[in-house]
Design a protein around this motif. Structure first.
Motif, PDB file in Angstrom:
ATOM      1  N   ASP A   1       0.798  -1.234   0.000  1.00 17.06           N
ATOM      2  CA  ASP A   1       0.000   0.000   0.000  1.00 17.06           C
ATOM      3  C   ASP A   1       0.830   1.282   0.000  1.00 17.06           C
ATOM      4  O   ASP A   1       0.518   2.220   0.721  1.00 17.06           O
ATOM      5  CB  ASP A   1      -0.944   0.013   1.199  1.00 17.06           C
ATOM      6  CG  ASP A   1      -1.887  -1.167   1.208  1.00 17.06           C
ATOM      7  OD1 ASP A   1      -2.089  -1.736   2.288  1.00 17.06           O
ATOM      8  OD2 ASP A   1      -2.397  -1.523   0.129  1.00 17.06           O
ATOM      9  N   ASP A   2       1.888   1.326  -0.765  1.00 20.99           N
ATOM     10  CA  ASP A   2       2.730   2.530  -0.857  1.00 20.99           C
ATOM     11  C   ASP A   2       3.210   3.012   0.507  1.00 20.99           C
ATOM     12  O   ASP A   2       3.326   4.214   0.755  1.00 20.99           O
ATOM     13  CB  ASP A   2       1.998   3.654  -1.587  1.00 20.99           C
ATOM     14  CG  ASP A   2       1.833   3.374  -3.076  1.00 20.99           C
ATOM     15  OD1 ASP A   2       2.745   2.752  -3.653  1.00 20.99           O
ATOM     16  OD2 ASP A   2       0.808   3.770  -3.645  1.00 20.99           O
ATOM     17  N   ALA A   3       3.494   2.071   1.394  1.00 16.50           N
ATOM     18  CA  ALA A   3       3.952   2.425   2.745  1.00 16.50           C
ATOM     19  C   ALA A   3       5.272   3.188   2.702  1.00 16.50           C
ATOM     20  O   ALA A   3       5.459   4.153   3.449  1.00 16.50           O
ATOM     21  CB  ALA A   3       4.089   1.164   3.599  1.00 16.50           C
ATOM     22  N   LEU A   4       6.192   2.773   1.842  1.00 15.82           N
ATOM     23  CA  LEU A   4       7.476   3.469   1.740  1.00 15.82           C
ATOM     24  C   LEU A   4       7.272   4.874   1.177  1.00 15.82           C
ATOM     25  O   LEU A   4       7.858   5.838   1.674  1.00 15.82           O
ATOM     26  CB  LEU A   4       8.454   2.666   0.878  1.00 15.82           C
ATOM     27  CG  LEU A   4       9.831   3.297   0.685  1.00 15.82           C
ATOM     28  CD1 LEU A   4      10.537   3.532   2.022  1.00 15.82           C
ATOM     29  CD2 LEU A   4      10.690   2.410  -0.230  1.00 15.82           C
ATOM     30  N   LEU A   5       6.450   5.005   0.166  1.00 16.36           N
ATOM     31  CA  LEU A   5       6.149   6.317  -0.413  1.00 16.36           C
ATOM     32  C   LEU A   5       5.570   7.245   0.656  1.00 16.36           C
ATOM     33  O   LEU A   5       5.996   8.398   0.797  1.00 16.36           O
ATOM     34  CB  LEU A   5       5.162   6.167  -1.572  1.00 16.36           C
ATOM     35  CG  LEU A   5       4.661   7.453  -2.212  1.00 16.36           C
ATOM     36  CD1 LEU A   5       5.799   8.209  -2.878  1.00 16.36           C
ATOM     37  CD2 LEU A   5       3.554   7.138  -3.221  1.00 16.36           C
ATOM     38  N   HIS A   6       4.619   6.756   1.426  1.00 17.50           N
ATOM     39  CA  HIS A   6       3.997   7.553   2.486  1.00 17.50           C
ATOM     40  C   HIS A   6       5.048   8.006   3.508  1.00 17.50           C
ATOM     41  O   HIS A   6       5.095   9.189   3.876  1.00 17.50           O
ATOM     42  CB  HIS A   6       2.891   6.740   3.169  1.00 17.50           C
ATOM     43  CG  HIS A   6       2.337   7.393   4.389  1.00 17.50           C
ATOM     44  ND1 HIS A   6       1.471   8.469   4.331  1.00 17.50           N
ATOM     45  CD2 HIS A   6       2.541   7.141   5.704  1.00 17.50           C
ATOM     46  CE1 HIS A   6       1.179   8.853   5.561  1.00 17.50           C
ATOM     47  NE2 HIS A   6       1.803   8.056   6.412  1.00 17.50           N
TER      48      HIS A   6
END
Length: 193
Positions: free
Chosen positions: A63-68
């Motif tokens: 879920d785009d955790a790194l992006l967040h």
């Protein structure tokens, strides 16, 4: 920055400091903010280009955790830099969250010529851990550099930051190619009128 002066092919590494290059992953394109990070892979790519990639067995996150987390850290660093530039004492709590997550070890590395160097290897089991080396760069920038040499580009359409390593400490532009030449052309045109 106008479309002809800023390439959207990849992030810029022109700040002369890794923490500021991290901030510069948002730039102006046609007068609008342009974020070079649209996915976890974009952040991983930036970390690799910056030489801050974690151990090779870094897991994929959902879920785009790194992006967040990368965007959150970028906002945190930007706020701390702005506070410090304004002469305020920044609250380090948000940055310390990333620093306290750091898990690393040193590794002795041999190059092709037989030379030896020590490299720090970071664990990256979580997005916060993966971003810990960036947090360390930011902490160093805030606490250990000559902070008066941290500057924002003087071009009115630019939002990029840099660390002035020039001998005279009179650098004004994020890059002569991007903003310095544009300012010179604009000044020349103004003088001719």
């Amino acid at each position: 920055m106008s479309a002809h002066s800023l390439s959207v092919e990849g992030p810029l590494f022109i700040a002369d400091h890794g923490a500021l290059d991290f901030l510069n992953t948002v730039a102006q394109l046609d007068g609008q903010p342009y974020d070079f990070w649209l996915s976890d892979d974009d952040v991983r790519h930036w970390l690799a280009l910056a030489g801050l990639a974690a151990a090779p067995d870094t897991p994929m996150f959902s879920d785009d955790a790194l992006l967040h987390e990368a965007r959150r850290l970028r906002d945190t660093i930007r706020q701390l830099v702005r506070q410090r530039k304004a002469g305020d004492t920044p609250d380090p709590a948000a940055l310390n969250r990333y620093l306290s997550a750091a898990v690393s070890h040193q590794q002795l590395v041999a190059d092709r010529q037989g030379g030896l160097s020590i490299k720090r290897i970071y664990d990256g089991k979580t997005p916060v851990q993966l971003l810990a080396p960036v947090a360390e760069l930011a902490a160093s920038l805030l606490a250990e550099t000559h902070f008066e040499l941290v500057r924002e580009c003087e071009h009115p359409d630019c939002t990029l930051w840099f660390y002035d390593r020039t001998k005279s400490h009179r650098r004004r532009w994020c890059s002569m190619a991007l903003c310095g030449n544009r300012a010179k052309v604009a000044r020349f045109r103004q003088q001719r009128k």
